[in-house]
Design a protein around this motif. Structure first.
Motif, PDB file in Angstrom:
ATOM      1  N   PRO A 125       0.875  -1.190   0.060  1.00 59.80           N
ATOM      2  CA  PRO A 125       0.022  -0.031   0.006  1.00 59.80           C
ATOM      3  C   PRO A 125       1.014   1.235  -0.073  1.00 59.80           C
ATOM      4  N   ASP A 126       0.172   2.264  -0.534  1.00 62.92           N
ATOM      5  CA  ASP A 126       1.112   3.378  -0.778  1.00 62.92           C
ATOM      6  C   ASP A 126       0.307   4.542  -0.733  1.00 62.92           C
ATOM      7  N   ARG A 127       0.584   5.482   0.206  1.00 63.82           N
ATOM      8  CA  ARG A 127      -0.425   6.766   0.486  1.00 63.82           C
ATOM      9  C   ARG A 127      -0.671   7.629  -0.795  1.00 63.82           C
ATOM     10  N   LYS A 128       0.490   7.822  -1.616  1.00 64.15           N
ATOM     11  CA  LYS A 128       0.267   8.464  -2.899  1.00 64.15           C
ATOM     12  C   LYS A 128      -0.469   7.947  -3.860  1.00 64.15           C
ATOM     13  N   THR A 129      -0.555   6.655  -3.994  1.00 57.21           N
ATOM     14  CA  THR A 129      -1.239   6.030  -5.076  1.00 57.21           C
ATOM     15  C   THR A 129      -2.172   5.006  -4.462  1.00 57.21           C
ATOM     16  N   SER A 130      -2.577   4.049  -4.688  1.00 50.87           N
ATOM     17  CA  SER A 130      -3.670   2.812  -4.055  1.00 50.87           C
ATOM     18  C   SER A 130      -2.695   1.649  -3.533  1.00 50.87           C
ATOM     19  N   ALA A 131      -1.902   1.247  -4.430  1.00 50.97           N
ATOM     20  CA  ALA A 131      -0.948   0.037  -4.342  1.00 50.97           C
ATOM     21  C   ALA A 131       0.281  -0.061  -5.291  1.00 50.97           C
ATOM     22  N   ILE A 132       1.203  -0.508  -5.029  1.00 50.03           N
ATOM     23  CA  ILE A 132       2.468  -0.747  -5.905  1.00 50.03           C
ATOM     24  C   ILE A 132       2.663  -2.140  -6.096  1.00 50.03           C
ATOM     25  N   ASN A 133       2.489  -2.773  -7.460  1.00 53.26           N
ATOM     26  CA  ASN A 133       2.522  -4.129  -7.833  1.00 53.26           C
ATOM     27  C   ASN A 133       4.095  -4.223  -7.666  1.00 53.26           C
ATOM     28  N   LEU A 134       4.646  -4.969  -6.783  1.00 56.40           N
ATOM     29  CA  LEU A 134       6.021  -5.289  -6.509  1.00 56.40           C
ATOM     30  C   LEU A 134       6.542  -6.306  -7.688  1.00 56.40           C
ATOM     31  N   ASN A 135       5.816  -7.473  -8.267  1.00 51.41           N
ATOM     32  CA  ASN A 135       6.118  -8.212  -9.121  1.00 51.41           C
ATOM     33  C   ASN A 135       6.468  -7.080 -10.279  1.00 51.41           C
ATOM     34  N   LEU A 136       5.380  -6.334 -10.850  1.00 49.88           N
ATOM     35  CA  LEU A 136       5.762  -5.325 -12.171  1.00 49.88           C
ATOM     36  C   LEU A 136       7.049  -4.575 -11.631  1.00 49.88           C
ATOM     37  N   GLU A 137       7.076  -3.952 -10.589  1.00 50.41           N
ATOM     38  CA  GLU A 137       8.041  -3.035 -10.277  1.00 50.41           C
ATOM     39  C   GLU A 137       9.408  -3.557 -10.175  1.00 50.41           C
ATOM     40  N   MET A 138       9.540  -4.781  -9.716  1.00 52.80           N
ATOM     41  CA  MET A 138      11.097  -5.194  -9.856  1.00 52.80           C
ATOM     42  C   MET A 138      11.572  -5.589 -11.250  1.00 52.80           C
ATOM     43  N   VAL A 139      10.613  -5.819 -12.134  1.00 54.55           N
ATOM     44  CA  VAL A 139      10.875  -6.065 -13.557  1.00 54.55           C
ATOM     45  C   VAL A 139      11.122  -4.773 -14.216  1.00 54.55           C
ATOM     46  N   ARG A 140      10.273  -3.638 -14.184  1.00 51.44           N
ATOM     47  CA  ARG A 140      10.364  -2.492 -14.632  1.00 51.44           C
ATOM     48  C   ARG A 140      11.456  -1.707 -14.396  1.00 51.44           C
ATOM     49  N   ALA A 141      11.941  -1.854 -13.072  1.00 49.15           N
ATOM     50  CA  ALA A 141      13.254  -1.127 -12.696  1.00 49.15           C
ATOM     51  C   ALA A 141      14.564  -1.688 -12.968  1.00 49.15           C
ATOM     52  N   ALA A 162       5.518  -6.548 -20.814  1.00 49.67           N
ATOM     53  CA  ALA A 162       5.684  -5.030 -21.486  1.00 49.67           C
ATOM     54  C   ALA A 162       6.725  -4.206 -20.328  1.00 49.67           C
ATOM     55  N   ALA A 163       6.786  -4.721 -19.007  1.00 50.67           N
ATOM     56  CA  ALA A 163       7.445  -4.021 -17.964  1.00 50.67           C
ATOM     57  C   ALA A 163       8.980  -4.195 -18.558  1.00 50.67           C
ATOM     58  N   GLU A 164       9.419  -5.528 -18.708  1.00 52.22           N
ATOM     59  CA  GLU A 164      10.655  -5.978 -18.963  1.00 52.22           C
ATOM     60  C   GLU A 164      11.042  -5.386 -20.555  1.00 52.22           C
ATOM     61  N   GLY A 165      10.110  -5.083 -21.399  1.00 49.02           N
ATOM     62  CA  GLY A 165      10.769  -4.275 -22.657  1.00 49.02           C
ATOM     63  C   GLY A 165      11.202  -2.874 -22.159  1.00 49.02           C
ATOM     64  N   LYS A 168      14.571  -2.993 -20.567  1.00 46.78           N
ATOM     65  CA  LYS A 168      15.636  -3.116 -21.548  1.00 46.78           C
ATOM     66  C   LYS A 168      15.770  -1.792 -22.300  1.00 46.78           C
ATOM     67  N   GLN A 169      14.775  -1.217 -22.762  1.00 44.92           N
ATOM     68  CA  GLN A 169      15.003   0.177 -23.600  1.00 44.92           C
ATOM     69  C   GLN A 169      15.673   1.078 -22.782  1.00 44.92           C
ATOM     70  N   GLU A 170      15.317   1.398 -21.429  1.00 41.92           N
ATOM     71  CA  GLU A 170      15.913   2.300 -20.552  1.00 41.92           C
ATOM     72  C   GLU A 170      17.079   1.862 -20.179  1.00 41.92           C
ATOM     73  N   LYS A 171      17.501   0.606 -20.525  1.00 45.82           N
ATOM     74  CA  LYS A 171      18.871  -0.037 -19.831  1.00 45.82           C
ATOM     75  C   LYS A 171      18.922   0.090 -18.259  1.00 45.82           C
ATOM     76  N   ALA A 172      17.878  -0.245 -17.762  1.00 46.95           N
ATOM     77  CA  ALA A 172      17.679  -0.224 -16.254  1.00 46.95           C
ATOM     78  C   ALA A 172      18.195  -1.412 -15.628  1.00 46.95           C
ATOM     79  N   GLY A 173      19.057  -1.207 -14.433  1.00 51.13           N
ATOM     80  CA  GLY A 173      19.364  -2.212 -13.662  1.00 51.13           C
ATOM     81  C   GLY A 173      20.387  -3.381 -14.452  1.00 51.13           C
ATOM     82  N   ILE A 174      19.991  -4.779 -14.588  1.00 48.88           N
ATOM     83  CA  ILE A 174      20.605  -5.698 -15.035  1.00 48.88           C
ATOM     84  C   ILE A 174      20.588  -5.691 -16.552  1.00 48.88           C
ATOM     85  N   TRP A 175      19.807  -4.659 -17.308  1.00 51.44           N
ATOM     86  CA  TRP A 175      20.000  -4.589 -18.592  1.00 51.44           C
ATOM     87  C   TRP A 175      21.263  -3.280 -19.238  1.00 51.44           C
ATOM     88  N   THR A 176      21.839  -3.026 -18.105  1.00 56.72           N
ATOM     89  CA  THR A 176      23.177  -2.031 -18.338  1.00 56.72           C
ATOM     90  C   THR A 176      24.194  -2.597 -19.020  1.00 56.72           C
TER      91      THR A 176
END
Length: 190
Positions: A125-141, A162-165, A168-176
Motif C-alpha cells: 500500500p502507498d499513500r500517494k497511490t493505491s498500491a504498488i505491484n511489486l512483481n511489475l516494479e521489480m521487472v520495470r526497474a 511490457a515492463a521488461e521491454g 531493456k529500452q531504458e537500460k535499467a539495472g540488469i540491462w546495463t
C-alpha cells in the motif's frame, strides 16, 4: 478472456503512465514505481505483514499474520541470485519498496509451487497511490526478469512482458550490460 486482457492492459498503461509522470516530476529514476489503482483491480487481497529480516533476494519473502506464516514467491519473475551480479541491488530495491508500506503487504495467491511456497502477486500500500505491484516494479526497474517459463498462471503476464521491454529500452539495472538470467546462473552453479 478479451475483457481480462483489456483490463490488464489498462492497468499496466495507467500504472506505467503514473510512474512516468512521477519520473518527470521528481527527476529520479530510483523513485519510479509501477502503481495499480485499486479502482482497476477487482481481485481480493489478503493483508499480511513482512516477517522481519525475511527478504533475502528480489523475488522471495516471508509474511506473517497472527500465528500463520507463508513463504511467498513472486509470480512470473526471477531476480538475480544474491551472489550474482545485481543480486544485492535487487534485494535492496525490494526492501526499499516494502518499506514504503511499513512492512504491510497485500498478497494475491495464485498457486503453490513444488517447494510449498505460495506463488503470488504482491502489492504494497502507498499513500500517494493505491498500491504498488511489486512483481511489475521489480521487472520495470531492471531488478528481475520476466520468468516466461513460469508466468502462464500470473494474471499480469502481459504487463510483465511490457515492463521488461521498458527496462531493456531504458537500460535499467540488469540491462546495463549483458546479464545472465538467474535460471542459467543456477544451472551453471549446481
Amino acid at each position: 478472456m478479451k475483457f481480462k486482457t483489456l483490463l490488464n492492459a489498462a492497468v499496466l498503461f495507467i500504472g506505467l503512465g503514473l510512474a512516468a509522470y512521477s519520473q518527470l516530476n521528481k527527476g529520479s529514476q530510483s523513485e519510479q514505481v509501477t502503481v495499480v489503482p485499486q479502482s482497476a483491480e477487482t481481485r481480493e487481497f489478503e493483508r499480511w505483514q513482512l516477517k522481519e529480516g525475511s527478504i533475502y533476494d528480489g523475488d522471495t519473502l516471508r509474511v506473517v499474520r497472527g500465528d500463520e506464516e507463508l513463504k511467498i514467491r513472486f509470480c512470473g519473475i526471477d531476480a538475480p541470485e544474491r551472489d550474482q551480479e545485481f543480486g544485492i541491488e535487487s534485494r535492496d530495491y525490494l526492501r526499499s519498496l516494502v518499506d514504503m508500506g511499513n512492512g504491510e503487504l497485500m498478497i494475491v495467491p495464485i498457486e503453490k509451487d513444488r517447494y510449498g511456497r505460495t506463488v503470488a502477486e504482491v502489492y504494497v500500500p502507498d499513500r500517494k497511490t493505491s498500491a504498488i505491484n511489486l512483481n511489475l516494479e521489480m521487472v520495470r526497474a531492471g531488478y528481475a526478469w520476466h520468468y516466461a517459463q513460469y508466468s502462464d498462471t500470473c494474471t499480469m503476464r502481459d504487463q510483465l512482458i511490457a515492463a521488461e521491454g521498458m527496462a531493456k529500452q531504458e537500460k535499467a539495472g540488469i540491462w546495463t550490460g549483458n546479464p545472465q538470467p538467474p535460471w542459467e546462473f543456477r544451472k551453471a552453479n549446481k
